[in-house]
Design a protein around this motif. Structure first.
Motif, PDB file in Angstrom:
ATOM      1  N   THR A  69     -47.649  19.555 -21.210  1.00 37.97           N
ATOM      2  CA  THR A  69     -46.785  20.658 -20.811  1.00 37.97           C
ATOM      3  C   THR A  69     -45.854  20.976 -21.971  1.00 37.97           C
ATOM      4  OG1 THR A  69     -46.847  19.819 -18.544  1.00 37.97           O
ATOM      5  CG2 THR A  69     -45.192  21.495 -19.043  1.00 37.97           C
ATOM      6  N   LEU A  70     -45.917  22.185 -22.490  1.00 38.42           N
ATOM      7  CA  LEU A  70     -45.140  22.544 -23.671  1.00 38.42           C
ATOM      8  C   LEU A  70     -43.642  22.496 -23.377  1.00 38.42           C
ATOM      9  CD1 LEU A  70     -47.254  25.581 -24.930  1.00 38.42           C
ATOM     10  CD2 LEU A  70     -47.278  23.232 -25.798  1.00 38.42           C
ATOM     11  N   ILE A  74     -41.398  23.451 -19.971  1.00 39.62           N
ATOM     12  CA  ILE A  74     -40.477  22.527 -19.293  1.00 39.62           C
ATOM     13  C   ILE A  74     -39.117  23.194 -19.123  1.00 39.62           C
ATOM     14  CG2 ILE A  74     -39.293  20.308 -19.448  1.00 39.62           C
ATOM     15  CD1 ILE A  74     -41.694  19.252 -21.044  1.00 39.62           C
ATOM     16  N   GLU A  75     -38.653  23.838 -20.190  1.00 44.44           N
ATOM     17  CA  GLU A  75     -37.344  24.501 -20.122  1.00 44.44           C
ATOM     18  C   GLU A  75     -37.346  25.608 -19.074  1.00 44.44           C
ATOM     19  OE1 GLU A  75     -34.145  26.732 -23.070  1.00 44.44           O
ATOM     20  OE2 GLU A  75     -36.159  26.296 -23.779  1.00 44.44           O
ATOM     21  N   ALA A 375     -24.757  22.564 -25.718  1.00 41.79           N
ATOM     22  CA  ALA A 375     -25.963  22.224 -24.957  1.00 41.79           C
ATOM     23  C   ALA A 375     -27.151  22.378 -25.907  1.00 41.79           C
ATOM     24  CB  ALA A 375     -26.119  23.125 -23.738  1.00 41.79           C
ATOM     25  N   PHE A 376     -28.240  21.699 -25.573  1.00 42.91           N
ATOM     26  CA  PHE A 376     -29.427  21.733 -26.436  1.00 42.91           C
ATOM     27  C   PHE A 376     -30.650  22.111 -25.620  1.00 42.91           C
ATOM     28  CE2 PHE A 376     -26.725  18.384 -28.488  1.00 42.91           C
ATOM     29  CZ  PHE A 376     -26.361  19.135 -29.597  1.00 42.91           C
ATOM     30  N   PRO A 377     -30.850  23.402 -25.349  1.00 45.19           N
ATOM     31  CA  PRO A 377     -32.068  23.822 -24.649  1.00 45.19           C
ATOM     32  C   PRO A 377     -33.305  23.381 -25.429  1.00 45.19           C
ATOM     33  CG  PRO A 377     -30.497  25.644 -24.862  1.00 45.19           C
ATOM     34  CD  PRO A 377     -29.996  24.542 -25.730  1.00 45.19           C
ATOM     35  N   LEU A 378     -34.350  22.995 -24.718  1.00 50.82           N
ATOM     36  CA  LEU A 378     -35.535  22.462 -25.384  1.00 50.82           C
ATOM     37  C   LEU A 378     -36.122  23.447 -26.391  1.00 50.82           C
ATOM     38  CD1 LEU A 378     -37.435  20.698 -22.444  1.00 50.82           C
ATOM     39  CD2 LEU A 378     -35.600  19.827 -23.891  1.00 50.82           C
ATOM     40  N   GLY A 379     -36.055  24.731 -26.090  1.00 53.60           N
ATOM     41  CA  GLY A 379     -36.629  25.722 -26.981  1.00 53.60           C
ATOM     42  C   GLY A 379     -35.816  26.001 -28.230  1.00 53.60           C
ATOM     43  N   PRO A 386     -35.282  18.337 -35.975  1.00 51.11           N
ATOM     44  CA  PRO A 386     -36.659  18.412 -36.480  1.00 51.11           C
ATOM     45  C   PRO A 386     -37.468  17.157 -36.143  1.00 51.11           C
ATOM     46  CG  PRO A 386     -35.102  18.016 -38.269  1.00 51.11           C
ATOM     47  CD  PRO A 386     -34.290  18.345 -37.061  1.00 51.11           C
ATOM     48  N   HIS A 387     -38.749  17.361 -35.929  1.00 49.17           N
ATOM     49  CA  HIS A 387     -39.727  16.300 -35.660  1.00 49.17           C
ATOM     50  C   HIS A 387     -39.566  15.666 -34.273  1.00 49.17           C
ATOM     51  CE1 HIS A 387     -40.543  16.794 -39.860  1.00 49.17           C
ATOM     52  NE2 HIS A 387     -39.405  16.249 -40.228  1.00 49.17           N
ATOM     53  N   LEU A 388     -38.716  16.271 -33.448  1.00 53.90           N
ATOM     54  CA  LEU A 388     -38.540  15.711 -32.102  1.00 53.90           C
ATOM     55  C   LEU A 388     -39.838  15.771 -31.307  1.00 53.90           C
ATOM     56  CD1 LEU A 388     -35.926  14.591 -30.811  1.00 53.90           C
ATOM     57  CD2 LEU A 388     -35.720  16.734 -29.583  1.00 53.90           C
ATOM     58  N   TRP A 389     -40.596  16.826 -31.545  1.00 48.37           N
ATOM     59  CA  TRP A 389     -41.840  17.030 -30.822  1.00 48.37           C
ATOM     60  C   TRP A 389     -43.035  16.745 -31.729  1.00 48.37           C
ATOM     61  CZ3 TRP A 389     -40.157  17.570 -26.061  1.00 48.37           C
ATOM     62  CH2 TRP A 389     -38.913  18.167 -25.849  1.00 48.37           C
ATOM     63  N   ALA A 390     -42.917  15.728 -32.575  1.00 46.96           N
ATOM     64  CA  ALA A 390     -43.975  15.410 -33.531  1.00 46.96           C
ATOM     65  C   ALA A 390     -45.228  14.953 -32.796  1.00 46.96           C
ATOM     66  CB  ALA A 390     -43.510  14.311 -34.491  1.00 46.96           C
ATOM     67  N   PRO A 391     -46.424  15.226 -33.357  1.00 46.56           N
ATOM     68  CA  PRO A 391     -47.667  14.775 -32.723  1.00 46.56           C
ATOM     69  C   PRO A 391     -47.781  13.263 -32.733  1.00 46.56           C
ATOM     70  CG  PRO A 391     -48.107  15.685 -34.895  1.00 46.56           C
ATOM     71  CD  PRO A 391     -46.669  15.980 -34.593  1.00 46.56           C
ATOM     72  N   SER A 392     -48.701  12.757 -31.923  1.00 48.34           N
ATOM     73  CA  SER A 392     -48.783  11.315 -31.706  1.00 48.34           C
ATOM     74  C   SER A 392     -49.383  10.552 -32.868  1.00 48.34           C
ATOM     75  CB  SER A 392     -49.604  11.032 -30.442  1.00 48.34           C
ATOM     76  OG  SER A 392     -50.911  11.534 -30.592  1.00 48.34           O
ATOM     77  N   SER A 393     -49.962  11.231 -33.844  1.00 45.99           N
ATOM     78  CA  SER A 393     -50.630  10.524 -34.935  1.00 45.99           C
ATOM     79  C   SER A 393     -49.798  10.498 -36.211  1.00 45.99           C
ATOM     80  CB  SER A 393     -51.980  11.182 -35.223  1.00 45.99           C
ATOM     81  OG  SER A 393     -51.797  12.541 -35.566  1.00 45.99           O
ATOM     82  N   VAL A 394     -48.486  10.560 -36.083  1.00 44.20           N
ATOM     83  CA  VAL A 394     -47.630  10.625 -37.257  1.00 44.20           C
ATOM     84  C   VAL A 394     -47.832   9.416 -38.160  1.00 44.20           C
ATOM     85  CG1 VAL A 394     -45.242  10.629 -38.059  1.00 44.20           C
ATOM     86  CG2 VAL A 394     -45.913  12.082 -36.171  1.00 44.20           C
TER      87      VAL A 394
END
Length: 414
Positions: A69-70, A74-75, A375-379, A386-394
């Motif tokens: 879920t992007l 979620i936001e 506040a820190f909306p997800l979008g 930065p890199h909070l939503w990094a892919p799993s193969s970092v």
């Protein structure tokens, strides 16, 4: 396949294991560095970061289960802005459910649930009660039969997960009672992160629910880490595990094995492989603590705020004069409205006009006469965090673990 009785389930790797001193050292380091993380932010900013991390934890925990879920979805779901496509909408509702349960944990609402199994059952109940009906079923791989998942209820069917045959449903209460002997507070401080890691595997091995065991286990780990003052709302267990998801699943599977010889413990499962999983789990936690420590450094935050406002100003989305205001709001959590004209260098009327884009985008909140709060909306987090939503193969979890051990000069398990 039958299992020996619950008393045969070890809850900690034996102290005779070669890696036991290394586990103690890693647990101590995790507790020390996690404890230092909370003092880096103002209380208001910490609340805003906690809201952000709950969304992140939800994203990564569901991603481990194959539910992608992007963050923007979620936001939107948090604002009750649900998609019309049924599958996408249901995953949005699932995300909101996960965030709500973690918010209850972070707020202390489940603190009175003293034992791991009771806490796990309540986490499962609260999560599944919020799910749409379409997500309250699990399909049996061999037969295709759809099995109903009841919120907070133990399974009534036999299950196999890969090569692992879980304990029989009629024996679950006995196995969970054994799990409850591992209340972390009964152990020394240096052992608590180890027992929490071990309980994570043991709950998944018992597999008490028809479905939802993985997310329940990760939320349980978050709750127990928080309760022992190692974890907090500022970092996510699930992000660390999802970034190394194949290693996570591999270590879990390896720890399902029986003893690998006479020196591998006297329980039903391998002590050495449990130690390996605990070491991996704590290394993944330590990685996340260090990641968030770097991300939440006041100096780095200030630099990223200025870069963010400059980039937004170049695109005519924000006024460049807002940088000092946003920087102060992030560092202190809130800004009295009377200070806004001074910070942006304009009249009161013009300052209110300049504020509108920040308010509309949810970066600043507050009633008419109340202070402006960050506040820190997800979008809105890509440049600020930065890199909070990094892919799993970092990076490889194994390579990371070896780096930690090298830094500590810890013995490696053969």
């Amino acid at each position: 396949m039958t299992h020996a009785g619950p008393a045969s389930l070890t809850l900690l790797p034996g102290s005779e294991q070669p890696s036991w001193p290394a586990l103690h050292d890693l647990a101590f380091l995790l507790a020390a560095e996690a404890g230092a993380l909370a003092g880096r932010l103002s209380s208001r900013t910490a609340i805003a970061v906690g809201d952000l991390v709950r969304g992140m934890n939800c994203y990564y925990s569901n991603l481990i289960e194959g539910h992608d879920t992007l963050p923007v979805d979620i936001e939107r779901a948090m604002r009750a802005d649900l998609a019309t496509e049924p599958r996408r909408r249901d995953l949005q509702i699932e995300a909101v459910a996960h965030i709500a349960v973690q918010a209850a944990i972070d707020g202390g609402a489940l603190d009175e649930l003293a034992t791991p199994s009771v806490l796990a059952v309540e986490i499962h109940r609260q999560f599944y009660e919020r799910l749409p009906e379409s997500l309250r079923f699990v399909e049996e791989r061999e037969t295709g039969r759809r099995i109903k998942v009841w919120p907070g209820k133990l399974r009534i069917d036999h299950v196999r997960v890969g090569r692992h045959v879980a304990p029989s449903p009629e024996d679950l209460t006995g196995w969970l009672a054994r799990l409850d002997e591992g209340v972390p507070e009964r152990f020394g401080r240096a052992e608590r992160p180890v027992i929490i890691a071990a309980l994570h595997h043991r709950l998944l091995w018992i597999h008490p629910f028809a479905d939802g065991n993985g997310r329940t286990a990760r939320l349980l780990s978050h709750a127990l880490l928080r309760r022992t003052e190692v974890g907090s709302a500022l970092w996510s267990v699930s992000r660390g595990l999802a970034r190394h998801v194949e290693a996570y699943k591999s270590y879990l599977g390896r720890a399902d094995a029986p003893p690998q010889g006479a020196l591998d413990g006297r329980g039903v499962l391998s002590d050495g492989r449990l130690a390996d999983f605990c070491r991996f789990f704590m290394a993944a936690c330590l990685d996340q603590v260090r990641f968030m420590r770097t991300l939440l450094s006041p100096e780095a935050l200030s630099d990223r705020v200025r870069e963010f406002v400059a980039a937004e100003a170049a695109g005519n989305r924000l006024d460049a004069r807002l940088a000092p205001l946003l920087e102060r709001a992030i560092l202190f959590g809130e800004v009295p409205r009377a200070e806004v004209p001074f910070l942006v260098g304009t009249s009161d009327r013009q300052a209110r006009r300049l504020l509108q884009p920040l308010m509309a985008r949810g970066l600043l909140t507050g009633a008419k006469d109340a202070p402006l709060r960050i506040a820190f909306p997800l979008g809105e987090t890509e440049r600020l965090f930065p890199h909070l939503w990094a892919p799993s193969s970092v990076e490889s979890a194994i390579a990371q673990l070896l780096e930690i051990e090298e830094a500590l000069r810890l013995p490696q398990r053969q």
